[in-house]
Design an enzyme around this catalytic site. Structure first.
Site, mmCIF file in Angstrom:
data_model
loop_
_atom_site.group_PDB
_atom_site.id
_atom_site.type_symbol
_atom_site.label_atom_id
_atom_site.label_comp_id
_atom_site.label_asym_id
_atom_site.label_seq_id
_atom_site.Cartn_x
_atom_site.Cartn_y
_atom_site.Cartn_z
ATOM 1 N N ALA A 184 2.879 -35.098 16.050
ATOM 2 C CA ALA A 184 3.360 -35.895 17.183
ATOM 3 C C ALA A 184 2.331 -36.966 17.513
ATOM 4 O O ALA A 184 1.132 -36.777 17.321
ATOM 5 C CB ALA A 184 3.606 -35.026 18.418
ATOM 6 N N VAL A 203 1.332 -37.796 20.322
ATOM 7 C CA VAL A 203 0.482 -37.372 21.436
ATOM 8 C C VAL A 203 -0.572 -36.335 21.023
ATOM 9 O O VAL A 203 -1.526 -36.105 21.765
ATOM 10 C CB VAL A 203 1.358 -36.824 22.596
ATOM 11 C CG1 VAL A 203 1.947 -35.466 22.258
ATOM 12 C CG2 VAL A 203 0.593 -36.790 23.893
ATOM 13 N N TYR A 204 -0.441 -35.728 19.838
ATOM 14 C CA TYR A 204 -1.375 -34.670 19.446
ATOM 15 C C TYR A 204 -2.769 -35.252 19.218
ATOM 16 O O TYR A 204 -3.031 -35.908 18.226
ATOM 17 C CB TYR A 204 -0.905 -33.955 18.183
ATOM 18 C CG TYR A 204 0.340 -33.116 18.343
ATOM 19 C CD1 TYR A 204 0.900 -32.850 19.574
ATOM 20 C CD2 TYR A 204 0.974 -32.592 17.230
ATOM 21 C CE1 TYR A 204 2.050 -32.090 19.705
ATOM 22 C CE2 TYR A 204 2.124 -31.817 17.345
ATOM 23 C CZ TYR A 204 2.651 -31.577 18.591
ATOM 24 O OH TYR A 204 3.788 -30.819 18.707
ATOM 25 N N GLY A 205 -3.618 -34.998 20.145
ATOM 26 C CA GLY A 205 -4.995 -35.485 20.125
ATOM 27 C C GLY A 205 -5.299 -36.383 21.308
ATOM 28 O O GLY A 205 -6.455 -36.615 21.636
ATOM 29 N N SER A 229 -3.931 -36.125 15.067
ATOM 30 C CA SER A 229 -3.133 -35.311 14.154
ATOM 31 C C SER A 229 -2.426 -36.190 13.129
ATOM 32 O O SER A 229 -2.466 -35.922 11.929
ATOM 33 C CB SER A 229 -2.127 -34.468 14.932
ATOM 34 O OG SER A 229 -1.323 -33.709 14.059
#
Length: 179
Positions: free
Chosen positions: A48, A50-52, A62
């Protein structure tokens, strides 16, 4: 392998979620783990935008790390990447909706750069905006699909009622809709 229903995407029965491992493992552990998944017959990866972004580096780490791994693979055509966008802004949580064509497009462009891809195989809207008519949201996704930014799209964190509305709209308007 079995196609995700309604798509031409053949995927392994297991999908490798890259969120936590791509944020915690060093390259020398992460990339062999991703390779082992493919060597065992897997080809489906989830990430995604937003991951990180909640971590101190505030970026889509990510997707970046998955993109770096993909760049070194000769079998990219057999790997299916699913990523998500339209999540609320971690830096501005009061702005809860980013389910607009402008925000979705910005997320997709950032994801494409990070993943090193021209098209996203499967794109999920990470959040809903129940104040927007579902038809507008689907038409935004169709605009991006026709532009070649994504092949198929779906929804995450939508209510059953909204998903039914989306299904009904797609059927009535002759579009693929959420997969």
């Amino acid at each position: 392998m079995k196609n995700i229903p309604g798509t031409d995407l053949p995927v392994s029965p297991l999908c490798f979620g890259t969120g936590s491992v791509s944020l915690t493992l060093p390259d020398e552990e992460l990339y062999p783990l991703l390779d082992a998944f493919v060597d065992a017959g897997g080809n489906f990866f989830d990430t995604a935008n937003v991951y990180g972004k909640w971590a101190p580096w505030f970026d889509n780490r990510s997707e970046q790390r998955l993109g770096k791994w993909l760049a070194g693979r000769s079998d990219r055509d057999h790997i299916v990447i699913a990523t998500k966008g339209a999540h609320y802004d971690i830096k501005d949580p009061a702005r809860t909706s980013r389910v607009t064509l402008t925000d979705i497009t910005a997320d997709i462009e950032e994801s494409l750069r990070a993943l090193g891809q021209e098209t996203i195989d499967f794109y999920w809207l990470h959040r809903d905006d129940p104040t927007r008519p579902i038809g507008e949201i689907l038409e935004d996704c169709e605009t991006l699909r026709r532009a070649g930014k994504l092949r198929w799209y779906g929804a995450s964190n939508f209510t059953a009622e909204r998903l039914q509305q989306a299904h009904d709209y797609a059927k009535a308007h002759g579009i693929a809709g959420f997969t």
